[in-house]
Design a protein around this motif. Structure first.
Motif, PDB file in Angstrom:
ATOM      1  N   VAL A 189     -48.320 -49.056  40.173  1.00  0.00           N
ATOM      2  CA  VAL A 189     -46.926 -49.095  40.595  1.00  0.00           C
ATOM      3  C   VAL A 189     -46.804 -50.084  41.738  1.00  0.00           C
ATOM      4  CG1 VAL A 189     -44.987 -47.767  41.505  1.00  0.00           C
ATOM      5  CG2 VAL A 189     -46.633 -46.674  39.959  1.00  0.00           C
ATOM      6  N   SER A 190     -45.852 -51.011  41.634  1.00  0.00           N
ATOM      7  CA  SER A 190     -45.628 -51.993  42.696  1.00  0.00           C
ATOM      8  C   SER A 190     -44.142 -52.303  42.805  1.00  0.00           C
ATOM      9  CB  SER A 190     -46.415 -53.282  42.428  1.00  0.00           C
ATOM     10  OG  SER A 190     -46.049 -53.842  41.177  1.00  0.00           O
ATOM     11  N   MET A 191     -43.763 -52.894  43.916  1.00  0.00           N
ATOM     12  CA  MET A 191     -42.378 -53.271  44.133  1.00  0.00           C
ATOM     13  C   MET A 191     -42.113 -54.622  43.479  1.00  0.00           C
ATOM     14  SD  MET A 191     -39.510 -52.299  45.525  1.00  0.00           S
ATOM     15  CE  MET A 191     -39.894 -51.099  46.797  1.00  0.00           C
ATOM     16  N   ALA A 192     -40.967 -54.764  42.844  1.00  0.00           N
ATOM     17  CA  ALA A 192     -40.600 -56.038  42.226  1.00  0.00           C
ATOM     18  C   ALA A 192     -40.641 -57.138  43.272  1.00  0.00           C
ATOM     19  CB  ALA A 192     -39.203 -55.941  41.623  1.00  0.00           C
ATOM     20  N   GLY A 193     -41.291 -58.245  42.932  1.00  0.00           N
ATOM     21  CA  GLY A 193     -41.382 -59.357  43.868  1.00  0.00           C
ATOM     22  C   GLY A 193     -42.466 -59.185  44.895  1.00  0.00           C
ATOM     23  N   GLY A 194     -43.287 -58.137  44.770  1.00  0.00           N
ATOM     24  CA  GLY A 194     -44.395 -57.970  45.693  1.00  0.00           C
ATOM     25  C   GLY A 194     -44.013 -57.393  47.043  1.00  0.00           C
ATOM     26  N   GLY A 195     -42.938 -56.623  47.107  1.00  0.00           N
ATOM     27  CA  GLY A 195     -42.509 -56.034  48.371  1.00  0.00           C
ATOM     28  C   GLY A 195     -43.334 -54.815  48.753  1.00  0.00           C
ATOM     29  N   ASN A 196     -42.895 -54.174  49.823  1.00  0.00           N
ATOM     30  CA  ASN A 196     -43.606 -53.036  50.381  1.00  0.00           C
ATOM     31  C   ASN A 196     -43.092 -51.732  49.768  1.00  0.00           C
ATOM     32  OD1 ASN A 196     -45.150 -51.385  52.002  1.00  0.00           O
ATOM     33  ND2 ASN A 196     -43.765 -51.506  53.753  1.00  0.00           N
ATOM     34  N   LEU A 197     -44.008 -50.909  49.281  1.00  0.00           N
ATOM     35  CA  LEU A 197     -43.635 -49.600  48.751  1.00  0.00           C
ATOM     36  C   LEU A 197     -43.494 -48.599  49.890  1.00  0.00           C
ATOM     37  CD1 LEU A 197     -46.131 -49.361  45.750  1.00  0.00           C
ATOM     38  CD2 LEU A 197     -43.657 -49.646  45.565  1.00  0.00           C
ATOM     39  N   ASP A 198     -42.573 -47.672  49.711  1.00  0.00           N
ATOM     40  CA  ASP A 198     -42.440 -46.594  50.672  1.00  0.00           C
ATOM     41  C   ASP A 198     -43.563 -45.576  50.431  1.00  0.00           C
ATOM     42  OD1 ASP A 198     -40.435 -45.388  52.720  1.00  0.00           O
ATOM     43  OD2 ASP A 198     -40.925 -43.717  51.380  1.00  0.00           O
ATOM     44  N   LYS A 199     -44.032 -44.922  51.503  1.00  0.00           N
ATOM     45  CA  LYS A 199     -45.126 -43.958  51.364  1.00  0.00           C
ATOM     46  C   LYS A 199     -44.729 -42.778  50.475  1.00  0.00           C
ATOM     47  CE  LYS A 199     -43.958 -41.565  55.689  1.00  0.00           C
ATOM     48  NZ  LYS A 199     -44.464 -41.145  57.019  1.00  0.00           N
ATOM     49  N   SER A 200     -43.416 -42.594  50.271  1.00  0.00           N
ATOM     50  CA  SER A 200     -42.957 -41.491  49.429  1.00  0.00           C
ATOM     51  C   SER A 200     -43.336 -41.686  47.962  1.00  0.00           C
ATOM     52  CB  SER A 200     -41.442 -41.328  49.544  1.00  0.00           C
ATOM     53  OG  SER A 200     -40.771 -42.485  49.059  1.00  0.00           O
ATOM     54  N   VAL A 201     -43.632 -42.939  47.551  1.00  0.00           N
ATOM     55  CA  VAL A 201     -43.990 -43.204  46.149  1.00  0.00           C
ATOM     56  C   VAL A 201     -45.262 -42.445  45.785  1.00  0.00           C
ATOM     57  CG1 VAL A 201     -44.744 -44.972  44.509  1.00  0.00           C
ATOM     58  CG2 VAL A 201     -42.841 -45.441  46.058  1.00  0.00           C
ATOM     59  N   ALA A 202     -46.309 -42.622  46.598  1.00  0.00           N
ATOM     60  CA  ALA A 202     -47.575 -41.923  46.320  1.00  0.00           C
ATOM     61  C   ALA A 202     -47.410 -40.418  46.465  1.00  0.00           C
ATOM     62  CB  ALA A 202     -48.662 -42.435  47.252  1.00  0.00           C
ATOM     63  N   GLU A 203     -46.652 -39.993  47.462  1.00  0.00           N
ATOM     64  CA  GLU A 203     -46.436 -38.548  47.683  1.00  0.00           C
ATOM     65  C   GLU A 203     -45.713 -37.915  46.504  1.00  0.00           C
ATOM     66  OE1 GLU A 203     -44.293 -38.540  51.314  1.00  0.00           O
ATOM     67  OE2 GLU A 203     -46.026 -39.038  52.576  1.00  0.00           O
ATOM     68  N   THR A 204     -44.694 -38.610  45.982  1.00  0.00           N
ATOM     69  CA  THR A 204     -43.936 -38.094  44.838  1.00  0.00           C
ATOM     70  C   THR A 204     -44.804 -37.995  43.599  1.00  0.00           C
ATOM     71  OG1 THR A 204     -41.894 -39.056  45.730  1.00  0.00           O
ATOM     72  CG2 THR A 204     -41.907 -38.499  43.388  1.00  0.00           C
ATOM     73  N   LEU A 205     -45.596 -39.046  43.349  1.00  0.00           N
ATOM     74  CA  LEU A 205     -46.445 -39.046  42.152  1.00  0.00           C
ATOM     75  C   LEU A 205     -47.525 -37.970  42.241  1.00  0.00           C
ATOM     76  CD1 LEU A 205     -46.859 -42.891  41.602  1.00  0.00           C
ATOM     77  CD2 LEU A 205     -45.684 -41.288  40.093  1.00  0.00           C
ATOM     78  N   ALA A 206     -48.041 -37.740  43.423  1.00  0.00           N
ATOM     79  CA  ALA A 206     -49.102 -36.738  43.579  1.00  0.00           C
ATOM     80  C   ALA A 206     -48.605 -35.339  43.209  1.00  0.00           C
ATOM     81  CB  ALA A 206     -49.625 -36.755  45.008  1.00  0.00           C
ATOM     82  N   LYS A 207     -47.308 -35.097  43.368  1.00  0.00           N
ATOM     83  CA  LYS A 207     -46.729 -33.789  43.069  1.00  0.00           C
ATOM     84  C   LYS A 207     -46.189 -33.683  41.639  1.00  0.00           C
ATOM     85  CE  LYS A 207     -45.234 -33.364  47.907  1.00  0.00           C
ATOM     86  NZ  LYS A 207     -44.036 -33.338  48.792  1.00  0.00           N
ATOM     87  N   ALA A 208     -46.108 -34.811  40.950  1.00  0.00           N
ATOM     88  CA  ALA A 208     -45.490 -34.831  39.618  1.00  0.00           C
ATOM     89  C   ALA A 208     -46.410 -34.205  38.573  1.00  0.00           C
ATOM     90  CB  ALA A 208     -45.148 -36.261  39.216  1.00  0.00           C
ATOM     91  N   PRO A 209     -45.852 -33.494  37.592  1.00  0.00           N
ATOM     92  CA  PRO A 209     -46.677 -32.902  36.526  1.00  0.00           C
ATOM     93  C   PRO A 209     -47.276 -33.982  35.623  1.00  0.00           C
ATOM     94  CG  PRO A 209     -44.341 -32.617  36.050  1.00  0.00           C
ATOM     95  CD  PRO A 209     -44.421 -33.160  37.430  1.00  0.00           C
ATOM     96  N   GLY A 210     -48.488 -33.764  35.174  1.00  0.00           N
ATOM     97  CA  GLY A 210     -49.130 -34.694  34.253  1.00  0.00           C
ATOM     98  C   GLY A 210     -49.873 -35.826  34.922  1.00  0.00           C
ATOM     99  N   ILE A 211     -49.851 -35.900  36.256  1.00  0.00           N
ATOM    100  CA  ILE A 211     -50.548 -36.964  36.978  1.00  0.00           C
ATOM    101  C   ILE A 211     -51.919 -36.442  37.398  1.00  0.00           C
ATOM    102  CG2 ILE A 211     -50.487 -38.542  38.922  1.00  0.00           C
ATOM    103  CD1 ILE A 211     -48.246 -39.006  36.895  1.00  0.00           C
TER     104      ILE A 211
END
Length: 848
Positions: free
Chosen positions: A537-559
Motif C-alpha cells: 500500500v502506498s500513496m499516489a505519487g509517492g506521498g506520505n502515508l498516515d500511521k492510521s493505514v497500518a493500524e487500520t489494516l492490522a485490525k481488519a479481518p482476513g489480514i
C-alpha cells in the motif's frame, strides 16, 4: 570558382539530397529542443509572474527547528496573531494566509484524478469582498463551512462533477466526503502540471496539514503608492525568526524563474546530447558524400588545375559548395525544428501535462545556433575531401582515375587507430577498477576514444571480416554474392565510413539495452526473491502515508501480517545513516530477509539489524553497541541484534522497531505498508481496499504490480533512449543509401559489362542488395561487440549497489538488431538496385 561551385550543386541535386536531409534532421533536433525548452520556460515563467502579480511581500514558514540538543524551537507555522499584526501595518492592503498539502480527488468510479505527485490541497481565504484573488470561480463559490470544498475546473470536468455534488477527497488520513461548493480556474503550478487542486475551509486545511490557527505562508498586498521594499522592511521584524523566510513577490518570481531555467537546462542538455550524436553520425555521411563527389569529379577538377586554377581555389570551391549545402540544410532544419517543438508541445498536452498557454519562442540564439551548426558541421565534414582536391595533379585530366591513397597514409592511419583504441580500452579498465560515478566518467572518456579508434581502423578491419563471409555468400547466392563481397571491400575507406555510422548507433543502443535488461532482471529477481507480501500500500505519487493505514489494516479481518516501513535516520560516528522502522512481528513474513548472524526477533527487544556491507564498513557485529542519536536529538545505546544481507531498494542499512523510530519524530515519513492476506486473489485485494475505505489516493499493488513498478522505470528510460537514438539510426540508413547510389554511379560501365556477359537484372539487384546487407551487418556486428563490452564495464561500476546484479546478454534483442541491420541494408538498396538494373547495357558500356 564560386560560380563553378554553384553549378556543381545544381548539377548534382540528387546526389546531395541525402546530405541535405542528414544535416536537416540533426539541426531540426537541435533547433526543436531549443525552441521547445525556451517556449516552455517562458510559459512557466509568465505563469509564475502571474501568481505573484498581486503579492508585494511573501512570508514562508518551514516549521519548527531543532536546537543542538534536539529540542523543537519556534511555532509550527505563522500564527493568526502574527497575521493580524502584519494586516495592521499602514502600508498593507490585505493579507492572505495559506496552508497546503496533499489532497486527491476520486472520480465517480473511485479512480484518482490527476498525476498523484501534483495533487494538492489548500485553503480558501477570501478578502473583504468575499473573493480570494488567486482563484476565479466559474461556478459557485469558495467553501463556506467544514463540509464543503471547491475544485479546479479541469479536475471537475474530468470527474464530471457539478456544484452540489458529493465528492470523495483523500489526504494523508482516511478518505472523506464533501459537498462541491464551486469550480475555479487558477494559475497554480500543480494544476498546470496535470494534477488537481482542492480548496478547503481554512479551519479544515489547518487541521489537516498543520495546526489550528497556523499558516505555512502569508501573501501581503500593498496599498497604492507603497513599495514592496518598504513593506518588506516593516513586515520582517514582525515575523523574522528561525525557520521563516521573508521575500518580496518580485524576488520570489525571480527565484522561481531561475529554478524553471535550471530545470529546462537539464532537459535541454539531455536532448541536445542526442541531437549532437545524430550530427556526429551525419558527419560520416557528409564526409562520404564529398569524398565520392571529389573522386567522381577528378577529371573536372584536374582540368580546372590545368587551365590555371590554384590548389587553394579548387579547395575553396569544394568548401563553398559544402557551405551552401550547409546553409540550405540549416534553414530547412530550423523550420523543421520549429514544427518539431510544436509537435512536442502537443504530445505533452495529450499526455495530460497541462502546459501553460504562451507564444512560441524562437530566440535569436536558436537561429544563430541552427545556422552555425548546419554550416559548420557540413564544412568541417567536407574539409578533408576538399584538401584532397588540391592534391589532384593536372595530369589526372588525361585519365579518369583519381589519386589513390598511399601506403604511407594508410600505415599512419592504422597506427593512429590502434593507439586510440588501446588508450580507450585502458581508460575503460581504469574506470572499472575505480568504480562509482568517477569510474563511469572515465569509462565514458574511454568509450569515446574506442569509437574514434574503431572509425579509424574500420578500413583495415573491413577486408578480413568481409573476406571471411565471402565463401558463404558465394555458396548461398552464387555470382551476385561473390561480386557483392568484392564490391564491399573494393573501397575500404568508403565501406568503413558507411559502416561507422551504423556502428556508432548500435554501440549506443546495445550498451543501453544490455544495461537496461540486466538492471531489469536484477530488479525482477529482487522483487520475486525478496518480497513475500501479497500487497504493498502506498500513496499516489509517492506521498506520505498516515500511521492510521497500518493500524487500520492490522485490525481488519482476513489480514495475516502488516508492517509499515518508516523512513528515518540514525546519527553515529560522523555521518547520518538511513534507517527503516518496521513491525518486528510481521516483517519476517512480508520480506525474505537473509539473516547472516543473530535473529530478527531481536527487533522486538528494541535492538537493531544492520546490513552486511554497512556492518563490515562500520566494524559492527551481533552484540556491538551503537551510540546513536535520533532525529529529535535524543541519544540511545542500540545493541546490534542481527546482521542481514543487503536489500537495497527494500530496506535501509539499519532496521529498527517502528515504535522506537517513530517515537523520535513528530511526523514520521511512511512511504509504504506491506500486507499479507494468505495469498493473492481478487477477493483478498478487495479486503484491503475495503479496509482502507476505498481511498482513491491509495495504491494497492500486487506482487506483479511491484515487479512492474520497479522494472517499469528501466523500460521507460530504455524506450525514451531508443526514440532519441532513432534519429541517428535514420541518418545511418541515409548513409547506406548514399554510398550505394554513388557506388552504382561509379560502376556504371562495369555493371553494363556484367549485363553484357549474362548477369540478368534480378542478379544485378541481388548484387547491390547483398553489398548493402554486408556493409550494414559489418557495422552492426562491430557496434554490438563494442556495446556489450561497454555495458559490462558500466554495469560493473554499480553492481555492488544493485543486489543480484549479473550481466545478462539479451540474445533476442541482439538478434533483432542484426535482423534490423539486414533489413536496413535491403531497404537502403531498393533505389540503387533498381537504378542499376534499369541501366541501358550499351550506354553503360560507353560510359567513362
Amino acid at each position: 570558382m564560386f560560380r563553378t561551385a554553384l553549378r556543381n550543386i545544381l548539377a548534382h541535386k540528387a546526389r546531395l539530397l541525402m546530405t541535405v536531409l542528414a544535416v536537416t534532421l540533426g539541426v531540426a533536433f537541435v533547433a526543436g529542443t531549443l525552441v521547445f525548452t525556451d517556449t516552455l520556460g517562458k510559459a512557466l515563467s509568465s505563469q509564475s509572474a502571474k501568481s505573484f502579480k498581486d503579492v508585494a511581500v511573501s512570508v514562508t514558514s518551514y516549521g519548527q527547528v531543532r536546537d543542538d540538543n534536539g529540542k523543537l524551537e519556534g511555532d509550527p507555522g505563522i500564527s493568526q496573531r502574527t497575521l493580524d499584526k502584519v494586516a495592521a501595518l499602514d502600508g498593507v492592503a490585505s493579507v492572505s494566509g495559506r496552508v497546503s498539502g496533499f489532497a486527491g480527488v476520486g472520480d465517480r468510479n473511485g479512480k484518482l484524478i490527476g498525476t498523484g505527485w501534483s495533487n494538492r490541497g489548500s485553503n480558501f481565504d477570501p478578502a473583504g469582498d468575499g473573493k480570494d484573488p488567486r482563484y476565479d470561480f466559474t461556478e459557485g463559490g469558495g467553501p463556506a463551512g467544514a463540509g464543503q470544498v471547491a475544485l479546479d475546473k479541469a479536475s471537475a470536468e474530468t470527474g464530471k462533477y457539478e456544484v452540489g455534488d458529493r465528492i470523495r477527497v483523500a489526504t494523508n488520513g482516511p478518505v472523506k466526503e464533501y459537498t462541491l461548493s464551486g469550480v475555479f480556474t487558477t494559475e497554480d503550478g500543480a494544476v498546470n502540471a496535470g494534477g488537481s487542486l482542492v480548496l478547503f475551509h481554512t479551519s479544515v486545511a489547518q487541521k489537516l496539514y498543520l495546526k489550528p490557527g497556523f499558516y505555512d505562508e502569508l501573501s501581503v498586498a500593498a496599498k497604492p503608492g507603497v513599495s514592496a521594499d518598504r513593506l518588506l522592511g516593516e513586515v520582517k521584524p514582525l515575523v523574522d525568526g528561525k525557520g521563516t523566510e521573508v521575500k518580496t513577490g518580485a524576488e520570489l518570481a525571480r527565484d522561481q524563474a531561475m529554478s524553471i531555467e535550471r530545470e529546462m537546462s537539464g532537459m535541454s542538455t539531455m536532448l541536445l546530447v542526442f541531437a549532437l550524436i545524430s550530427l556526429f553520425v551525419g558527419i560520416f555521411l557528409i564526409y562520404n558524400t564529398f569524398t565520392m563527389l571529389v573522386a567522381q569529379r577528378t577529371k573536372e577538377l584536374a582540368l580546372l588545375r590545368a587551365v590555371g586554377a590554384k590548389r587553394g581555389q579548387v579547395m575553396r570551391s569544394v568548401l563553398a559548395e559544402a557551405s551552401l549545402i550547409g546553409l540550405v540544410s540549416a534553414l530547412f532544419g530550423l523550420v523543421s525544428g520549429v514544427g518539431l517543438a510544436v509537435g512536442m508541445r502537443s504530445v505533452m498536452d495529450s499526455l495530460g501535462a497541462r502546459i501553460p498557454a504562451g507564444p512560441l519562442v524562437v530566440a535569436p540564439a536558436t537561429i544563430v545556433w541552427a545556422l552555425v551548426i548546419g554550416v559548420l558541421v557540413t564544412t568541417l565534414s567536407a574539409l578533408l575531401p576538399a584538401w584532397r582536391t588540391g592534391r589532384i595533379p593536372p595530369v589526372a585530366a588525361m585519365g579518369s582515375a583519381h589519386l589513390p591513397s598511399t601506403a604511407k597514409s594508410l600505415l599512419v592511419r592504422n597506427i593512429f587507430g590502434i593507439v586510440l583504441s588501446v588508450a580507450g580500452i585502458a581508460l575503460v579498465f581504469l574506470g572499472v577498477s575505480t568504480g562509482g560515478e568517477n569510474g563511469r566518467y572515465t569509462i565514458g572518456a574511454g568509450a569515446f576514444l574506442i569509437l574514434l579508434g574503431l572509425i579509424v581502423l574500420l578500413p583495415l578491419l573491413s577486408r578480413p571480416v568481409i573476406a571471411a563471409v565471402r565463401p558463404l555468400l558465394q555458396r548461398v547466392f552464387g555470382v551476385p554474392g561473390k561480386l557483392a563481397a568484392q564490391n564491399a571491400v573494393r573501397n575500404p575507406r568508403r565501406t568503413a565510413v558507411t559502416a561507422a555510422s551504423l556502428a556508432i548507433g548500435l554501440t549506443l543502443v546495445t550498451t543501453l539495452s544490455v544495461i537496461g535488461i540486466t538492471m531489469g532482471k536484477a530488479v525482477d529477481r529482487m522483487s520475486t526473491d525478496k518480497i513475500k507480501a501479497d500487497y504493498k500500500v502506498s500513496m499516489a505519487g509517492g506521498g506520505n502515508l498516515d500511521k492510521s493505514v497500518a493500524e487500520t489494516l492490522a485490525k481488519a479481518p482476513g489480514i495475516k501480517a502488516v508492517s509499515q516501513q518508516t523512513a528515518g535516520t540514525l546519527y553515529f560516528g560522523n555521518d547520518f545513516h538511513a534507517a527503516s522502522g518496521v513491525n518486528p512481528a510481521g516483517i519476517g513474513e512480508l520480506l525474505n530477509i537473509d539473516v547472516v548472524s543473530g535473529s530478527l526477533s531481536s527487533l522486538g527487544r528494541g535492538e537493531v539489524a544492520v546490513a552486511e556491507k554497512t556492518a563490515k564498513s562500520q566494524g559492527l557485529s551481533v552484540g556491538s553497541t551503537i551510540k546513536a542519536k535520533f532525529d529529535d536529538g535524543k541519544k540511545a545505546d542500540l545493541r546490534v541484534g542481527a546482521v542481514y544481507k543487503d536489500m537495497e531498494g527494500l530496506l535501509s542499512p539499519f532496521v529498527i522497531d517502528d515504535k522506537v523510530l517513530s517515537a523520535h519524530s513528530d511526523h514520521p515519513y511512511i512511504p509504504e505498508v506491506y500486507v499479507s492476506t494468505g495469498g493473492e486473489s481478487d477477493a483478498n485485494q478487495q479486503k484491503v481496499v475495503d479496509a482502507l475505505g476505498k481511498n482513491p489516493a491509495l495504491t494497492i499493488a500486487t506482487q506483479t504490480d511491484m515487479r512492474n513498478e520497479m522494472g517499469g522505470i528501466v523500460n521507460l528510460a530504455l524506450n525514451i533512449m531508443y526514440g532519441l537514438l532513432g534519429m541517428a539510426l535514420i541518418i545511418s540508413v541515409l548513409g547506406v543509401v548514399n554510398t550505394l547510389a554513388m557506388s552504382v554511379f561509379e560502376r556504371t560501365q562495369e555493371i553494363g559489362m556484367l549485363r553484357a556477359i549474362g548477369l540478368d537484372r534480378s542478379r544485378v539487384k541481388n548484387m547491390i542488395r547483398l553489398e548493402a546487407v554486408v556493409i550494414s551487418l559489418f557495422g552492426a556486428v562491430l557496434g554490438i561487440v563494442v556495446g556489450v563490452f561497454l555495458a559490462w564495464a558500466v554495469g560493473s561500476t554499480f553492481a555492488d549497489q544493485v543486489p543480484g546484479y549479473e550481466l545478462v546478454l539479451p540474445f533476442d534483442r541482439i538478434g533483432l538488431f542484426l535482423a534490423l541491420a539486414g533489413v536496413v541494408g535491403v531497404l537502403a538498396a531498393m533505389w540503387p538496385a533498381r537504378s542499376a538494373a534499369r541501366l541501358n547495357m550499351l550506354t553503360a558500356i560507353k560510359t567513362e
